[in-house]
Design a protein around this motif. Structure first.
Motif, PDB file in Angstrom:
ATOM      1  N   LYS A 133      -6.739  -4.201   4.267  1.00  0.00           N
ATOM      2  CA  LYS A 133      -6.339  -5.234   3.295  1.00  0.00           C
ATOM      3  C   LYS A 133      -7.585  -5.244   2.344  1.00  0.00           C
ATOM      4  O   LYS A 133      -7.555  -5.427   1.088  1.00  0.00           O
ATOM      5  CB  LYS A 133      -6.390  -6.659   4.096  1.00  0.00           C
ATOM      6  CG  LYS A 133      -5.032  -6.758   4.804  1.00  0.00           C
ATOM      7  CD  LYS A 133      -4.854  -8.028   5.607  1.00  0.00           C
ATOM      8  CE  LYS A 133      -4.017  -8.053   6.874  1.00  0.00           C
ATOM      9  NZ  LYS A 133      -3.887  -9.291   7.365  1.00  0.00           N
ATOM     10  N   ARG A 134      -8.696  -5.250   3.105  1.00  0.00           N
ATOM     11  CA  ARG A 134     -10.070  -5.354   2.221  1.00  0.00           C
ATOM     12  C   ARG A 134     -10.150  -4.262   1.287  1.00  0.00           C
ATOM     13  O   ARG A 134     -10.444  -4.453   0.003  1.00  0.00           O
ATOM     14  CB  ARG A 134     -11.425  -5.499   2.878  1.00  0.00           C
ATOM     15  CG  ARG A 134     -11.587  -6.537   3.742  1.00  0.00           C
ATOM     16  CD  ARG A 134     -12.760  -6.734   4.393  1.00  0.00           C
ATOM     17  NE  ARG A 134     -13.041  -7.853   5.170  1.00  0.00           N
ATOM     18  CZ  ARG A 134     -13.766  -7.902   6.269  1.00  0.00           C
ATOM     19  NH1 ARG A 134     -14.399  -6.867   6.619  1.00  0.00           N
ATOM     20  NH2 ARG A 134     -13.949  -9.013   6.963  1.00  0.00           N
ATOM     21  N   SER A 135      -9.846  -3.005   1.689  1.00  0.00           N
ATOM     22  CA  SER A 135      -9.612  -1.787   0.690  1.00  0.00           C
ATOM     23  C   SER A 135      -8.683  -1.922  -0.206  1.00  0.00           C
ATOM     24  O   SER A 135      -9.027  -1.547  -1.450  1.00  0.00           O
ATOM     25  CB  SER A 135      -9.666  -0.509   1.661  1.00  0.00           C
ATOM     26  OG  SER A 135      -8.258  -0.264   2.107  1.00  0.00           O
ATOM     27  N   ASP A 136      -7.558  -2.454   0.044  1.00  0.00           N
ATOM     28  CA  ASP A 136      -6.485  -2.725  -1.165  1.00  0.00           C
ATOM     29  C   ASP A 136      -6.699  -3.636  -2.171  1.00  0.00           C
ATOM     30  O   ASP A 136      -6.745  -3.582  -3.307  1.00  0.00           O
ATOM     31  CB  ASP A 136      -5.390  -3.209  -0.292  1.00  0.00           C
ATOM     32  CG  ASP A 136      -4.325  -2.058   0.232  1.00  0.00           C
ATOM     33  OD1 ASP A 136      -4.751  -0.950   0.200  1.00  0.00           O
ATOM     34  OD2 ASP A 136      -3.369  -2.380   0.892  1.00  0.00           O
ATOM     35  N   LEU A 137      -7.904  -4.747  -1.733  1.00  0.00           N
ATOM     36  CA  LEU A 137      -8.081  -5.814  -2.504  1.00  0.00           C
ATOM     37  C   LEU A 137      -9.400  -5.181  -3.359  1.00  0.00           C
ATOM     38  O   LEU A 137      -9.297  -5.515  -4.605  1.00  0.00           O
ATOM     39  CB  LEU A 137      -8.683  -6.925  -1.977  1.00  0.00           C
ATOM     40  CG  LEU A 137      -7.827  -7.896  -1.213  1.00  0.00           C
ATOM     41  CD1 LEU A 137      -8.581  -8.958  -0.529  1.00  0.00           C
ATOM     42  CD2 LEU A 137      -7.056  -8.577  -2.373  1.00  0.00           C
ATOM     43  N   ALA A 138     -10.183  -4.197  -2.984  1.00  0.00           N
ATOM     44  CA  ALA A 138     -11.200  -3.600  -3.780  1.00  0.00           C
ATOM     45  C   ALA A 138     -10.407  -2.692  -4.724  1.00  0.00           C
ATOM     46  O   ALA A 138     -11.161  -2.767  -5.803  1.00  0.00           O
ATOM     47  CB  ALA A 138     -12.039  -2.869  -2.728  1.00  0.00           C
ATOM     48  N   LYS A 139      -9.490  -2.092  -4.379  1.00  0.00           N
ATOM     49  CA  LYS A 139      -8.670  -1.084  -5.536  1.00  0.00           C
ATOM     50  C   LYS A 139      -8.188  -1.803  -6.564  1.00  0.00           C
ATOM     51  O   LYS A 139      -8.446  -1.470  -7.811  1.00  0.00           O
ATOM     52  CB  LYS A 139      -7.595  -0.249  -4.494  1.00  0.00           C
ATOM     53  CG  LYS A 139      -8.266   0.864  -3.693  1.00  0.00           C
ATOM     54  CD  LYS A 139      -7.173   1.425  -3.192  1.00  0.00           C
ATOM     55  CE  LYS A 139      -7.701   2.303  -2.086  1.00  0.00           C
ATOM     56  NZ  LYS A 139      -6.658   3.364  -1.172  1.00  0.00           N
ATOM     57  N   LYS A 140      -7.563  -2.976  -6.151  1.00  0.00           N
ATOM     58  CA  LYS A 140      -6.834  -3.921  -7.249  1.00  0.00           C
ATOM     59  C   LYS A 140      -7.941  -4.471  -8.096  1.00  0.00           C
ATOM     60  O   LYS A 140      -7.830  -4.299  -9.283  1.00  0.00           O
ATOM     61  CB  LYS A 140      -6.058  -5.012  -6.609  1.00  0.00           C
ATOM     62  CG  LYS A 140      -4.888  -4.473  -5.915  1.00  0.00           C
ATOM     63  CD  LYS A 140      -3.977  -5.530  -5.323  1.00  0.00           C
ATOM     64  CE  LYS A 140      -3.044  -5.411  -4.645  1.00  0.00           C
ATOM     65  NZ  LYS A 140      -2.080  -6.559  -4.031  1.00  0.00           N
TER      66      LYS A 140
END
Length: 156
Positions: A133-140
């Motif tokens: 979830k954290r990596s997805d938020l960082a990508k967004k």
């Protein structure tokens, strides 16, 4: 055109896309009563904490909240009652095998009208870990920053 059906999205389950990896999606009909359909037409539905369960060869949608219809009286149903989904038997058995063997779960992704019928998009999902979830938020966030920079650069 008489053969073409129009789809109109009623509700999306945004939390599902945040909490799960979506492996496959399936379309299912849903068994509703008249006052529930009228309430859904008004957009009074919430898919946030809902999930699907397979019991006795049938698939059920649990946790979906449909607000009672204002003009309905004794015909209103329980807002969070269990609703049966309508799918082919072989699809249900295939989903049952995947859920039991691979540890996946069934999550409703969206509710929409296909012509005059209410349909549910059900996703076969695998849960995300916190670091996913954290990596997805960082990508967004990175994509958003890039868009802002390009927009700022195009002004000059």
């Amino acid at each position: 055109m008489p053969g073409k059906e129009e789809t109109k999205v009623i509700a999306l389950n945004r939390k599902a896309r945040h909490d799960y990896f979506i492996e496959e999606t399936y379309e299912a009909g849903i068994e509703l009563f008249g006052t529930e359909v009228k309430s859904i037409r008004g957009g009074n539905v919430n898919l946030k904490d809902s999930w699907c369960d397979i019991v006795g060869g049938e698939i059920f949608l649990k946790g979906m909240h449909v607000s009672p219809y204002e003009q309905g009286n004794i015909f209103n149903r329980d807002p969070i009652r269990v609703r049966r989904l309508l799918m082919h038997k072989r699809e249900i058995l295939k989903l049952y095998d995947q859920v039991k063997q691979q540890g996946l779960t069934l999550i409703p992704l969206s509710l929409y009208f296909s012509g005059s019928k209410v349909k549910v998009s059900v996703g076969l999902c695998k849960g995300k870990k916190l670091y996913d979830k954290r990596s997805d938020l960082a990508k967004k966030d990175a994509a958003r920053d890039i868009q802002r920079a390009q927009k700022e650069h195009s002004r000059y």
